[in-house]
Design a protein around this motif. Sequence first.
Motif, mmCIF file in Angstrom:
data_model
loop_
_atom_site.group_PDB
_atom_site.id
_atom_site.type_symbol
_atom_site.label_atom_id
_atom_site.label_comp_id
_atom_site.label_asym_id
_atom_site.label_seq_id
_atom_site.Cartn_x
_atom_site.Cartn_y
_atom_site.Cartn_z
ATOM 1 N N ILE A 17 0.816 -1.209 0.000
ATOM 2 C CA ILE A 17 0.000 0.000 0.000
ATOM 3 C C ILE A 17 0.857 1.270 0.000
ATOM 4 O O ILE A 17 0.492 2.262 -0.604
ATOM 5 C CB ILE A 17 -1.019 -0.026 1.168
ATOM 6 C CG1 ILE A 17 -2.179 0.911 0.918
ATOM 7 C CG2 ILE A 17 -0.366 0.237 2.491
ATOM 8 C CD1 ILE A 17 -3.182 0.402 -0.033
ATOM 9 N N GLN A 21 1.642 1.362 -4.147
ATOM 10 C CA GLN A 21 0.462 2.153 -4.483
ATOM 11 C C GLN A 21 0.559 3.587 -3.981
ATOM 12 O O GLN A 21 -0.307 4.404 -4.271
ATOM 13 C CB GLN A 21 -0.789 1.472 -3.922
ATOM 14 C CG GLN A 21 -1.002 0.109 -4.539
ATOM 15 C CD GLN A 21 -2.276 -0.541 -4.065
ATOM 16 O OE1 GLN A 21 -3.175 0.105 -3.546
ATOM 17 N NE2 GLN A 21 -2.366 -1.851 -4.236
ATOM 18 N N LEU A 23 0.085 5.071 -1.100
ATOM 19 C CA LEU A 23 -0.955 5.571 -0.198
ATOM 20 C C LEU A 23 -0.411 5.523 1.225
ATOM 21 O O LEU A 23 0.284 4.593 1.597
ATOM 22 C CB LEU A 23 -2.219 4.712 -0.301
ATOM 23 C CG LEU A 23 -2.919 4.692 -1.650
ATOM 24 C CD1 LEU A 23 -4.067 3.694 -1.641
ATOM 25 C CD2 LEU A 23 -3.425 6.072 -2.021
ATOM 26 N N THR A 74 -17.932 7.124 0.164
ATOM 27 C CA THR A 74 -16.760 7.792 0.737
ATOM 28 C C THR A 74 -17.091 8.435 2.078
ATOM 29 O O THR A 74 -16.336 8.288 3.052
ATOM 30 C CB THR A 74 -16.216 8.850 -0.241
ATOM 31 O OG1 THR A 74 -15.924 8.211 -1.486
ATOM 32 C CG2 THR A 74 -14.958 9.500 0.295
ATOM 33 N N CYS A 114 -5.065 7.976 3.584
ATOM 34 C CA CYS A 114 -5.662 7.443 2.361
ATOM 35 C C CYS A 114 -5.432 5.942 2.216
ATOM 36 O O CYS A 114 -6.151 5.282 1.467
ATOM 37 C CB CYS A 114 -5.159 8.195 1.149
ATOM 38 S SG CYS A 114 -3.379 8.265 1.025
ATOM 39 N N ALA A 115 -4.459 5.378 2.943
ATOM 40 C CA ALA A 115 -4.244 3.927 2.880
ATOM 41 C C ALA A 115 -5.433 3.194 3.488
ATOM 42 O O ALA A 115 -5.892 2.188 2.942
ATOM 43 C CB ALA A 115 -2.957 3.548 3.610
ATOM 44 N N GLY A 118 -8.308 3.735 1.181
ATOM 45 C CA GLY A 118 -8.007 3.039 -0.067
ATOM 46 C C GLY A 118 -8.256 1.543 0.021
ATOM 47 O O GLY A 118 -8.837 0.946 -0.886
ATOM 48 N N ILE A 122 -10.795 -0.585 -2.130
ATOM 49 C CA ILE A 122 -10.265 -1.692 -2.943
ATOM 50 C C ILE A 122 -11.043 -2.978 -2.665
ATOM 51 O O ILE A 122 -11.351 -3.738 -3.583
ATOM 52 C CB ILE A 122 -8.758 -1.890 -2.671
ATOM 53 C CG1 ILE A 122 -7.960 -0.761 -3.320
ATOM 54 C CG2 ILE A 122 -8.265 -3.241 -3.175
ATOM 55 C CD1 ILE A 122 -6.503 -0.704 -2.894
#
Length: 191
Positions: A17, A21, A23, A74, A114-115, A118, A122
């Motif tokens: 992550i 990615q 994040l 969100t 954001c991880a 995210g 995902i």
Amino acid sequence: MQEYFIIIISAVLVNNIVLSQFLGICPFLGVSKKLTASLGMGGAVSFVLVLSGSITWLLQQYVLNPFKIGYMQTVAFILVIAALVQFVEMVMRKFTPPLYKALGIYLPLITTNCAVLGVAIINIQKDLSFTKALVNSLGHSAGFTLALVLMSGIRERLEEADIPESMQGAPIALVVAALMSMAFLGFSGLL
């Protein structure tokens, strides 16, 4: 069982992550100066990430999808994450005050990490079952912690190294992060 193993290896190494990615870079760079703080942050993020991955999956499947309010995804996910972070913050303040102080501002920032968001998204986008979403969240939290621990180990060693003054602090941390990211790209052919 093999499928779960592949999910974990993918989350920890191949699609890390932080390093693949990109994040969750803020706590990665901010907290990785000391190993103890990195382990504490890794534990806190892991707790929030695994629980939020589970709760947001249930929220998506049993509230947002049936009532056709997926556009609220969100906002709903951030509310879940914020509540979990508040819980972690209260527990750490009560039971581990030194770690709470060491993490400082980065602990409340897990809410906007954001991880965490995210991984929750995902899990939904990949249409994972609840068990696979839980394993994926666990794998990503292990990958996040691994990246933090590796970075903190390197940064602790760099404190003793002879580094030019212009490269000390953030510049060398960014160079190390870039090299770690390139190293983790080597895992991309693993699966």
